[in-house]
Design an enzyme around this catalytic site. Structure first.
Site, mmCIF file in Angstrom:
data_model
loop_
_atom_site.group_PDB
_atom_site.id
_atom_site.type_symbol
_atom_site.label_atom_id
_atom_site.label_comp_id
_atom_site.label_asym_id
_atom_site.label_seq_id
_atom_site.Cartn_x
_atom_site.Cartn_y
_atom_site.Cartn_z
ATOM 1 N N CYS A 54 -18.072 89.401 -5.242
ATOM 2 C CA CYS A 54 -19.103 89.522 -6.283
ATOM 3 C C CYS A 54 -19.675 90.933 -6.372
ATOM 4 C CB CYS A 54 -20.263 88.563 -6.017
ATOM 5 S SG CYS A 54 -20.036 87.382 -4.715
ATOM 6 N N LYS A 129 -28.346 85.201 -5.658
ATOM 7 C CA LYS A 129 -29.749 85.580 -5.459
ATOM 8 C C LYS A 129 -30.018 87.017 -5.879
ATOM 9 C CE LYS A 129 -30.050 81.549 -3.928
ATOM 10 N NZ LYS A 129 -28.590 81.365 -4.057
ATOM 11 N N GLU A 461 -28.196 75.599 0.338
ATOM 12 C CA GLU A 461 -27.369 74.842 -0.608
ATOM 13 C C GLU A 461 -26.437 73.925 0.161
ATOM 14 O OE1 GLU A 461 -25.409 77.591 -3.183
ATOM 15 O OE2 GLU A 461 -27.205 77.966 -4.360
ATOM 16 N N SER A 487 -25.564 73.763 -4.720
ATOM 17 C CA SER A 487 -24.912 74.908 -5.345
ATOM 18 C C SER A 487 -24.688 74.652 -6.826
ATOM 19 C CB SER A 487 -23.560 75.148 -4.666
ATOM 20 O OG SER A 487 -22.753 76.001 -5.441
#
Length: 585
Positions: A54, A129, A461, A487
């Site tokens: 990511c 986040k 999660e 999630s």
């Protein structure tokens, strides 16, 4: 030397006047020219790191942003902050760091901006986040701000070999499929060799998880709320043509600075409502019910879980994305992205068109320039939606006086009401072990408590548990509730954010095995068939919050400071308590 009046900008404190000669010497040491020193200083904040795909492309994109700032006669100053990536933190103690990292991101960006007196902010983020954390910092500081998402991962493809089951072939794969594949391997319907093959191809590039999980949900929010340029969130991370959005974002922040358009001119109650609409119609992550109130809190706006869910209640669900649907973020981009989605919402009068955006134009003016229409495949026409109400539903009742949230995208209406006896677990590990050993019965409501923001601590999660259930073919045969989170990649009837959490003495702490629980996503109710008197009697016998192993450090600090889930699980008083404006110091 610049068209900007530095006497009114924060950077004057570090660049202007004879007394700032020591400060300027530092800038000369970094190769800046006299002209660059006296231009506005623009923070370019990224969450670049090598923790996960990511974040890996953010550094490259930051260079494009810096180029755009320079073109518009600003001086970009790049800095980085942390990320905790949920896909890697999932299913073990590391997940306790996840929600706390949102606060750390907002805090560190704020401290860097304040400490160095930067005049504006472009923030690049790529993970669950880090997106809300970066947007929270922008609103907290109330500086001219532009957000840019790092982009989604490309979908994976399984090899066409006999070892791979047919249902994994000829379709796009995401990390969600890997978590579910673990459940399949555990129940003997997937070989270890097939699991090994799948893990090598499911995530083939840089970028955030490809479905409408939390990262892509919050990326859509960034456009809908106005902090990101229209359509900037859709293009996959590996596409170097994304850099055009980076350059445009750099130029855009200088335009906002010139016009003195600040983050709270963009983020208003109306724009938060727009963002909630987009989450609902795309079947987005339940985590938006946590992050939208937190962003609102930074502006001093009351926009709580119940307000988010009220919008979900009357918003059609018409964008067919994983995990409830078929398609991934790249498909949404190819179909025209969030601008086309918002254009459909506008047709039904569900968008506030007068909200300001990062371009300096209103949402309505931006949408007027969009000539593409819903393709009927990924984006359905709003008059012919997948379902008439949003893909996410809020719940309340004697088991959740402060609310709870459930994702119903892809769940048939007849499966949106569930009544069954509770099987109570005191933590996620106990629940996962029971699921792995098939230590539960069809028709039960699995309760995972002590996983809230304070009680966990960290509000973990539960994807490992829910994915294992799906892999076992039990996703529709049991339900789950927790004071933790699920999630964005979760499928099945899973209720999260139950408040008050167990650590705060909420009713979930008083549940016992066999208590009959009803989850009704049609009516928006979450209840237990136990009288108020009995719940009070149990509370009188309650021994208090479960002791955790976190008695010091950042996670302990988070647990001490964190507030109620329905208010966004925030850790400071927020915009309402402010006594100064950073930009005007």
């Amino acid at each position: 030397m610049t068209k900007f009046d530095k006497s009114k900008l924060p950077s004057r404190h570090v660049t202007e006047g004879p007394q700032r000669a020591p400060h300027r010497s530092y800038y000369y040491a970094m190769g800046m020219s006299e002209e660059e020193i006296h231009q506005p200083l623009v923070g370019v904040a990224t969450c670049w790191n090598e923790a996960a795909p990511c974040n890996i492309a953010l550094s490259r994109q930051a260079q494009a942003v810096k180029g755009g700032v320079k073109e518009a006669h600003g001086s970009p100053r790049e800095f980085t902050t942390i990320t905790v990536t949920d896909g890697i933190a999932m299913g073990h103690e590391g997940m306790r760091s996840s929600l706390a990292s949102r606060e750390a991101i907002a805090d560190t960006v704020e401290l860097t901006m304040r400490g160095h007196c930067y005049d504006a902010l472009v923030g690049l983020a790529g993970c669950d986040k880090s997106l809300p954390g970066m947007m929270m910092a922008m609103v907290r500081l109330n500086v001219p701000s532009v957000f840019i998402y790092g982009g989604s991962i490309l979908p994976g493809r399984a090899p066409q070999v006999d070892e791979i089951p047919e249902d994994f072939r000829n379709r796009d794969l995401t990390v969600q499929d890997m978590f579910e594949a673990v459940g399949r391997q555990q129940n003997g319907t997937l070989s270890e060799a097939a699991l090994d093959m799948l893990e090598r191809v499911a995530c083939p590039s840089s970028g955030a998880c490809g479905g409408q999980f939390t990262a892509n949900t919050m990326a859509c929010v960034s456009e809908a709320i106005g902090l990101a340029l229209m359509n900037s969130s859709g293009m996959p991370a590996p596409y170097e043509s994304r850099d055009q959005y980076g350059e445009a974002s750099g130029r855009a922040v200088m335009n906002l600075l010139e016009k003195n358009i600040r983050a709270r001119d963009v983020v208003t109650l109306k724009s938060l409502q727009n963002a909630a609409r987009v989450v609902a119609c795309t079947g987005g992550s339940t985590n938006a019910g946590l992050h939208l109130p937190a962003i609102a809190h930074e502006a001093g706006i009351d926009f709580f879980l119940e307000d988010v869910c009220e919008i979900f209640r009357d918003t059609p669900y018409f964008v067919d994305l994983k995990p409830g649907g078929q398609f991934v973020a790249k498909d949404l981009y190819d179909a025209g992205g969030i601008p086309v989605v918002m254009k459909e919402l506008r047709k039904a009068g569900l968008i506030h068109e007068d909200c300001m955006t990062a371009s300096g134009m209103s949402i309505g003016e931006e949408l007027d320039m969009i000539d593409r229409e819903a393709d009927g495949r990924v984006i359905y026409p709003i008059e012919n939606p997948l379902t008439r109400t949003g893909g996410v539903v809020g719940l309340k009742g004697n088991l959740a006086p402060e609310g709870a949230i459930v994702k119903v995208a892809g769940i048939a209406p007849e499966n949106q009401v569930f009544t069954g006896p509770a099987r109570v677990f005191e933590c996620e590990e106990d629940a996962f072990a029971a699921v792995k050993a098939r230590g539960y019965e069809e028709g039960e409501v699995i309760v995972i408590r002590n996983e809230g923001p304070a009680g966990g601590p960290g509000m973990r999660e539960m994807l490992a548990t829910t994915a294992a259930l799906s892999g076992q073919g039990m996703g529709k045969k049991v339900a789950l509730i927790t004071d933790g989170r699920f999630s964005g990649a979760t499928r099945g009837f899973c209720v999260g954010h139950v408040g008050p959490e167990a650590a705060h003495g909420g009713p979930i702490a008083m549940l016992r095995n066999g208590d009959m629980i009803t989850i009704d996503a049609i009516k928006g109710e979450l209840s237990v068939d136990v009288s108020d008197e009995e719940l009070e009697a149990r509370k009188a016998e309650w021994k208090g919050p479960r002791e955790t192993i976190y008695a010091s450090g950042a996670i302990w600090k988070f647990a001490q400071q964190v507030g109620a889930t329905y208010k966004g699980a925030v850790t400071h008083p927020g915009g309402k308590a402010e006594k100064h404006v950073y930009m005007d110091l």
